[in-house]
Design a protein around this motif. Structure first.
Motif, mmCIF file in Angstrom:
data_model
loop_
_atom_site.group_PDB
_atom_site.id
_atom_site.type_symbol
_atom_site.label_atom_id
_atom_site.label_comp_id
_atom_site.label_asym_id
_atom_site.label_seq_id
_atom_site.Cartn_x
_atom_site.Cartn_y
_atom_site.Cartn_z
ATOM 1 N N CYS A 237 3.402 -8.805 12.831
ATOM 2 C CA CYS A 237 3.750 -8.332 11.483
ATOM 3 C C CYS A 237 2.619 -7.534 10.824
ATOM 4 O O CYS A 237 2.898 -6.609 10.044
ATOM 5 N N GLY A 238 1.363 -7.874 11.116
ATOM 6 C CA GLY A 238 0.243 -7.198 10.471
ATOM 7 C C GLY A 238 0.242 -5.691 10.682
ATOM 8 O O GLY A 238 0.247 -4.922 9.712
ATOM 9 N N PRO A 239 0.245 -5.210 11.940
ATOM 10 C CA PRO A 239 0.255 -3.753 12.161
ATOM 11 C C PRO A 239 1.480 -3.060 11.580
ATOM 12 O O PRO A 239 1.375 -1.958 11.030
ATOM 13 N N ILE A 240 2.660 -3.703 11.681
ATOM 14 C CA ILE A 240 3.880 -3.092 11.140
ATOM 15 C C ILE A 240 3.768 -2.911 9.634
ATOM 16 O O ILE A 240 4.075 -1.838 9.087
ATOM 17 N N LEU A 241 3.307 -3.943 8.958
ATOM 18 C CA LEU A 241 3.209 -3.873 7.507
ATOM 19 C C LEU A 241 2.096 -2.924 7.065
ATOM 20 O O LEU A 241 2.220 -2.252 6.024
ATOM 21 N N LEU A 242 1.031 -2.848 7.839
ATOM 22 C CA LEU A 242 -0.051 -1.917 7.519
ATOM 23 C C LEU A 242 0.451 -0.475 7.558
ATOM 24 O O LEU A 242 0.173 0.327 6.651
ATOM 25 N N ILE A 243 1.187 -0.141 8.602
ATOM 26 C CA ILE A 243 1.743 1.217 8.713
ATOM 27 C C ILE A 243 2.736 1.485 7.586
ATOM 28 O O ILE A 243 2.741 2.568 6.984
ATOM 29 N N TRP A 244 3.548 0.494 7.267
ATOM 30 C CA TRP A 244 4.557 0.659 6.222
ATOM 31 C C TRP A 244 3.920 0.886 4.857
ATOM 32 O O TRP A 244 4.345 1.762 4.095
ATOM 33 N N THR A 245 2.911 0.114 4.532
ATOM 34 C CA THR A 245 2.251 0.280 3.232
ATOM 35 C C THR A 245 1.503 1.611 3.153
ATOM 36 O O THR A 245 1.409 2.214 2.072
ATOM 37 N N TYR A 246 0.989 2.078 4.293
ATOM 38 C CA TYR A 246 0.302 3.374 4.298
ATOM 39 C C TYR A 246 1.296 4.516 4.076
ATOM 40 O O TYR A 246 1.035 5.446 3.292
ATOM 41 N N ILE A 247 2.436 4.456 4.749
ATOM 42 C CA ILE A 247 3.451 5.503 4.603
ATOM 43 C C ILE A 247 3.988 5.552 3.175
ATOM 44 O O ILE A 247 4.190 6.629 2.603
ATOM 45 N N ARG A 248 4.199 4.386 2.581
ATOM 46 C CA ARG A 248 4.736 4.329 1.218
ATOM 47 C C ARG A 248 3.709 4.710 0.155
ATOM 48 O O ARG A 248 4.062 4.919 -0.999
ATOM 49 N N GLY A 249 2.437 4.765 0.534
ATOM 50 C CA GLY A 249 1.392 5.085 -0.430
ATOM 51 C C GLY A 249 0.886 3.886 -1.198
ATOM 52 O O GLY A 249 0.149 4.044 -2.183
ATOM 53 N N ASP A 250 1.262 2.670 -0.754
ATOM 54 C CA ASP A 250 0.838 1.461 -1.465
ATOM 55 C C ASP A 250 -0.667 1.241 -1.364
ATOM 56 O O ASP A 250 -1.293 0.719 -2.309
ATOM 57 N N LEU A 251 -1.261 1.612 -0.227
ATOM 58 C CA LEU A 251 -2.699 1.412 -0.072
ATOM 59 C C LEU A 251 -3.484 2.290 -1.042
ATOM 60 O O LEU A 251 -4.459 1.839 -1.662
ATOM 61 N N GLU A 252 -3.059 3.535 -1.191
ATOM 62 C CA GLU A 252 -3.724 4.431 -2.143
ATOM 63 C C GLU A 252 -3.527 3.952 -3.568
ATOM 64 O O GLU A 252 -4.451 3.988 -4.390
ATOM 65 N N LEU A 253 -2.320 3.465 -3.846
ATOM 66 C CA LEU A 253 -2.038 2.939 -5.180
ATOM 67 C C LEU A 253 -2.891 1.712 -5.474
ATOM 68 O O LEU A 253 -3.356 1.517 -6.609
ATOM 69 N N THR A 254 -3.128 0.911 -4.453
ATOM 70 C CA THR A 254 -3.969 -0.276 -4.627
ATOM 71 C C THR A 254 -5.410 0.107 -4.932
ATOM 72 O O THR A 254 -6.064 -0.504 -5.787
#
Length: 345
Positions: A237-254
């Motif tokens: 789940c970790g790699p899948i969710l990492l890619i998903w949050t990056y694509i959605r822009g959640d990491l930048e928003l964080t």
């Protein structure tokens, strides 16, 4: 827990006839004729304690601090759990398989690829469960969240029947019907009705039921204990969710979140991650020692504390007579199931 010579943490239900017997000890039954052991009761109580605290910290991060990225919280919880598991395995505090002693080897090859593939449905169910559960906390107030989540028990019954043909007695079915009816009565006058929020909560109920039933079905056939199953979940789940949050822009928003470096927010996030680890462990333990339905019922019993604390801290729901009646019906239903479980019915 820190010493290799200390007592190993409980990880799963031991084979019948080994270790516990019918005498005393941690595996002895609670009462004569009971269907629950002392270890099962401790697992249930541990789950309820962790669940109440985790909902409060998640709600604080998402509502009090208005953190916009629920998936990032889930990602951090998975990363934290995986790191804790790796450290505990390296220090030989735990093992990942049922038959493996803690001091088996120094290499942390951990689990074979074949076993990881075998647990893939469980990991994907866990990912859906984590994402929908986290998002559902944001959509509604804490009292209504716990009220709607109590209907999970109905979905659990259905999923268990579809997967394992599990059937229950009339008193158990009656307690489930009482819980669901109480949930609808309690929510009948929710003035803060939000269609999207309600839909996400019911989606979380479905994914929770799938996850718990999958633990019971795949977990026991994988050869892994609770820690091993958690490790596989993190790896998948970790790699899948990492890619998903990056694509959605959640990491930048964080990274641009104004309270990111606030000590209060950081403490809330840290405690949320630590509690998520213990909660996940207690879910595995409670589900394997008892059953998926018992795990769901424990979620209903702990709601009395979640509702009370959530209403005091976060507010959001005026408790009228109809709401109180609905809550009481739900608690009576949960108590009836607990009585049936202790009586071995």
């Amino acid at each position: 827990m820190g010493s290799p010579k200390g007592a190993v943490l409980p990880v799963s239900d031991p084979p019948r006839g080994s270790g516990g017997g019918s005498g005393g000890g941690d595996d002895a039954l609670l009462f004569k004729g009971s269907a629950m052991t002392r270890r099962g009761a401790y697992a249930a109580l541990s789950y309820m304690s962790c669940a109440v605290l985790l909902v409060m910290f998640n709600k604080a991060a998402l509502s009090s601090y208005s953190f916009p990225c629920a998936n990032v919280i889930t990602l951090l919880q998975i990363i934290c759990s995986t790191c804790i598991l790796y450290a505990m395995r390296r220090w030989k505090i735990i093992s990942f398989t049922v038959a493996e002693p803690r001091t088996a080897s120094d290499s942390v090859n951990l689990v074979p690829l074949r076993t990881l593939i075998h647990t893939l449905p469980l990991s994907l169910a866990y990912l859906l469960y984590m994402i929908t559960s986290m998002e559902s906390v944001r959509g509604v107030n804490v009292p209504m969240y716990t009220t709607l989540r109590r209907t999970t028990v109905l979905f659990t019954l259905i999923v268990e029947y579809l997967l394992t043909k599990q059937k229950y007695t009339s008193p158990v079915l009656g307690s489930v019907a009482l819980i669901v009816f109480g949930a609808f009565v309690a929510g009948a006058r929710d003035l803060s009705f939000d269609a999207y929020g309600y839909a996400i909560v019911f989606l979380a109920n479905i994914t929770t039921a799938m996850y718990l039933a999958t633990i019971n079905r795949i977990g026991k056939s994988s050869g892994l204990n609770s820690f091993g199953l958690m490790w596989c979940n993190g790896l998948v789940c970790g790699p899948i969710l990492l890619i998903w949050t990056y694509i959605r822009g959640d990491l930048e928003l964080t990274m641009n979140f104004p309270h990111l470096y606030s000590p209060g927010f950081q403490v809330v996030m840290l405690l949320s991650c630590i509690l998520a680890f213990f909660l996940n462990y207690s879910i595995f333990l409670n589900t394997t020692l008892n059953s998926a339905l018992t795990q769901t019922m424990c979620g209903n019993l702990k709601d009395v504390f979640t509702i009370g604390i959530g209403w005091v801290i976060f507010g959001g729901l005026p408790f009228d007579l109809l709401n109180i009646i609905g809550q009481c019906l739900g608690f009576i239903g949960s108590g009836l199931y607990a009585y049936c479980k202790l009586k071995g019915k």
